[in-house]
Design an enzyme around this catalytic site. Structure first.
Site, PDB file in Angstrom:
ATOM      1  N   ASP A 211      97.810  69.930 -67.367  1.00 49.99           N
ATOM      2  CA  ASP A 211      97.573  68.992 -66.154  1.00 49.99           C
ATOM      3  C   ASP A 211      97.178  67.593 -66.980  1.00 49.99           C
ATOM      4  O   ASP A 211      96.427  67.703 -67.874  1.00 49.99           O
ATOM      5  CB  ASP A 211      96.642  69.182 -65.076  1.00 49.99           C
ATOM      6  CG  ASP A 211      96.637  68.489 -63.954  1.00 49.99           C
ATOM      7  OD1 ASP A 211      97.575  67.396 -63.889  1.00 49.99           O
ATOM      8  OD2 ASP A 211      95.871  68.577 -63.026  1.00 49.99           O
TER       9      ASP A 211
ATOM     10  N   ASP B  23      98.623  76.828 -59.034  1.00 49.06           N
ATOM     11  CA  ASP B  23      97.344  76.878 -59.710  1.00 49.06           C
ATOM     12  C   ASP B  23      96.133  76.840 -58.785  1.00 49.06           C
ATOM     13  O   ASP B  23      96.325  75.985 -57.909  1.00 49.06           O
ATOM     14  CB  ASP B  23      97.262  76.119 -61.023  1.00 49.06           C
ATOM     15  CG  ASP B  23      96.934  74.600 -60.597  1.00 49.06           C
ATOM     16  OD1 ASP B  23      95.733  74.493 -60.710  1.00 49.06           O
ATOM     17  OD2 ASP B  23      97.835  73.844 -59.985  1.00 49.06           O
TER      18      ASP B  23
ATOM     19  N   CYS C  49      92.631  99.149 -55.668  1.00 45.52           N
ATOM     20  CA  CYS C  49      92.930  98.290 -56.752  1.00 45.52           C
ATOM     21  C   CYS C  49      92.793  99.013 -58.100  1.00 45.52           C
ATOM     22  O   CYS C  49      91.809  99.956 -58.176  1.00 45.52           O
ATOM     23  CB  CYS C  49      91.759  97.107 -56.883  1.00 45.52           C
ATOM     24  SG  CYS C  49      91.928  95.931 -58.095  1.00 45.52           S
TER      25      CYS C  49
ATOM     26  N   CYS D 272      92.347  97.520 -61.258  1.00 46.27           N
ATOM     27  CA  CYS D 272      91.868  96.885 -62.059  1.00 46.27           C
ATOM     28  C   CYS D 272      90.608  97.448 -62.940  1.00 46.27           C
ATOM     29  O   CYS D 272      89.868  98.335 -62.322  1.00 46.27           O
ATOM     30  CB  CYS D 272      91.186  95.523 -61.712  1.00 46.27           C
ATOM     31  SG  CYS D 272      89.540  95.450 -60.890  1.00 46.27           S
TER      32      CYS D 272
ATOM     33  N   CYS E  31      87.459  97.927 -60.791  1.00 51.19           N
ATOM     34  CA  CYS E  31      87.331  98.649 -59.688  1.00 51.19           C
ATOM     35  C   CYS E  31      87.487 100.050 -60.392  1.00 51.19           C
ATOM     36  O   CYS E  31      86.865 101.026 -59.448  1.00 51.19           O
ATOM     37  CB  CYS E  31      88.423  98.439 -58.881  1.00 51.19           C
ATOM     38  SG  CYS E  31      88.180  96.954 -57.702  1.00 51.19           S
TER      39      CYS E  31
ATOM     40  N   HIS F  36      88.442  91.159 -61.689  1.00 46.19           N
ATOM     41  CA  HIS F  36      88.969  91.646 -60.428  1.00 46.19           C
ATOM     42  C   HIS F  36      89.735  90.686 -59.586  1.00 46.19           C
ATOM     43  O   HIS F  36      90.949  90.840 -59.254  1.00 46.19           O
ATOM     44  CB  HIS F  36      87.849  92.262 -59.519  1.00 46.19           C
ATOM     45  CG  HIS F  36      88.482  92.611 -58.298  1.00 46.19           C
ATOM     46  ND1 HIS F  36      89.107  93.439 -57.739  1.00 46.19           N
ATOM     47  CD2 HIS F  36      88.194  91.615 -57.046  1.00 46.19           C
ATOM     48  CE1 HIS F  36      89.456  93.746 -56.495  1.00 46.19           C
ATOM     49  NE2 HIS F  36      88.974  92.465 -55.987  1.00 46.19           N
TER      50      HIS F  36
END
Length: 377
Positions: free
Chosen positions: A92, A265, A303, A305, A308, A334
């Site tokens: 950016d 984003d 989940c 991940c 988790c 997560h």
């Protein structure tokens, strides 16, 4: 930019899936970019970022200009080598950051004069300078310097911002030296649709590699955000990537994908993780709440991940309450996994021609959750 290809379009909406080919790899779209303003997504290593399913990250040229400086990053091999991220990077230009520091900034057609928020030193930026900075960084996608206004805003100021954004866009293109780097134009105009259309027509006529819709989520209502985004995207070419800057909540991503946007984003998943607010398949969860003090279950039993699969809510709450740095890592892992899994499911639904049905189901869960007091489970 090496190319952008649309592979599927949802039959009942404007949602589309595709591939954005860049110098450091291919990005499957729609895609969400975690924010690493200073070259770091807070709390995670590049390997951990990749394990969430992230393909592209965002850095901020304004922050990197102030420290350590683009010259130093260039000397050390460019942004990819400097921060250890091998995949694509978008930078950016810092237009939003300059807008948010209104008391420290003077904006004119020539450029922007401001005092650093770090040490008060004086700086002067021009559109040409921000192109040079991003070329030195070696990012895959650079954003032009634009003029963003806070809403609500006097119509005269909106017109001036559109005029200045177009002027700076032309100067940015003239200053471009690296053809291996994509350069995106930005559409401004507040929530005034006539100004949005004028801005879109002036910016797209210049022939950028992609186009962004900026200047939203800066004070207007959610309804105004959606209405302005839906109108503006009609004036952007369908054969170029379309980037909605600063989109936040999961529901926003689903709504905006349905309009035809490709890139997003936001700091929300990482910032909220540091504050203990987590995204789950059943809505938001505030891990700090006392109800989780003895909970042996994961954040989300649906989940996959790392967090988790290995840690209980009770342990994660303990880490957060004790201000252990590990809490930032595990909770951010997560939340980013949730966002990237959502984007993967969106892409799958678009390719299968079922995005509209998916969006209806997802937004129904989000809507029910938002009505609950405290947005916590």
């Amino acid at each position: 930019m090496r190319g952008f290809r649309i592979s599927a379009v949802d039959p009942a909406s404007e949602a589309r899936a595709g591939h954005l080919e860049l110098g450091h790899g291919t990005v499957d779209t729609p895609a969400f970019m975690p924010v690493g303003s200073a070259g770091s997504v807070k709390g995670l290593t590049p390997r951990q970022i990749a394990e969430t399913g992230t393909q592209i990250i965002l850095v901020n040229a304004y922050h990197l200009l102030l420290r350590p400086g683009p010259e130093r990053i260039e000397e050390l091999g460019g942004i990819h080598a400097f921060c250890g991220w091998p995949g694509p990077v978008l930078s950016d230009s810092g237009g939003y950051q300059l807008h948010s520091m209104a008391k420290l900034v003077k904006i004119a057609d020539e450029g922007v004069e401001f005092r650093s928020h770090l040490d008060g030193s004086k700086w002067r930026l021009t559109p040409e300078k921000m192109v040079e900075v991003q070329e030195r960084l070696g990012v895959d996608i650079a954003m032009v310097l634009d003029h963003c206004v806070t809403l609500p805003c006097d119509p005269r100021m909106v017109r001036e911002a559109v005029d200045r954004t177009s002027l700076w866009a032309r100067r940015s293109l003239a200053a471009r030296r690296r053809e291996d780097q994509a350069l995106f134009g930005i559409v401004q105009g507040g929530v005034a649709l006539a100004e949005r259309q004028r801005s879109a027509e002036e910016i797209t006529a210049l022939g950028f590699d992609g186009y962004a819709v900026g200047g939203l989520s800066v004070g207007e209502s959610k309804a105004e955000t959606y209405a302005t985004a839906a109108a503006t995207i009609r004036w952007l070419p369908a054969d170029r990537p379309r980037y909605f800057m600063g989109a936040g909540a999961p529901a926003d991503l689903v709504q905006l994908v349905g309009m035809g946007f490709d890139l997003f984003d936001c700091v929300l998943p990482t910032r909220n993780a540091r504050n203990g607010q987590l995204f789950t398949s059943r809505g938001k969860l505030v891990i700090r709440n006392a109800a989780h003090a003895e909970d042996r279950g994961p954040i989300d039993d649906r989940c996959s991940c790392y967090t988790c699969q290995h840690f209980s809510r009770a342990y994660l709450r303990h880490l957060l309450i004790c201000k252990e740095p590990l809490s930032v890592t595990l909770l951010t892992l997560h939340n980013l996994h949730f966002y990237q899994r959502l984007m993967a499911r969106i892409r799958e639904a678009v390719r299968a021609g079922t995005f509209s049905a998916f969006a209806t189901r997802f937004l129904a869960v989000e809507g029910a959750q938002s009505k609950e007091e405290g947005c916590s489970t």
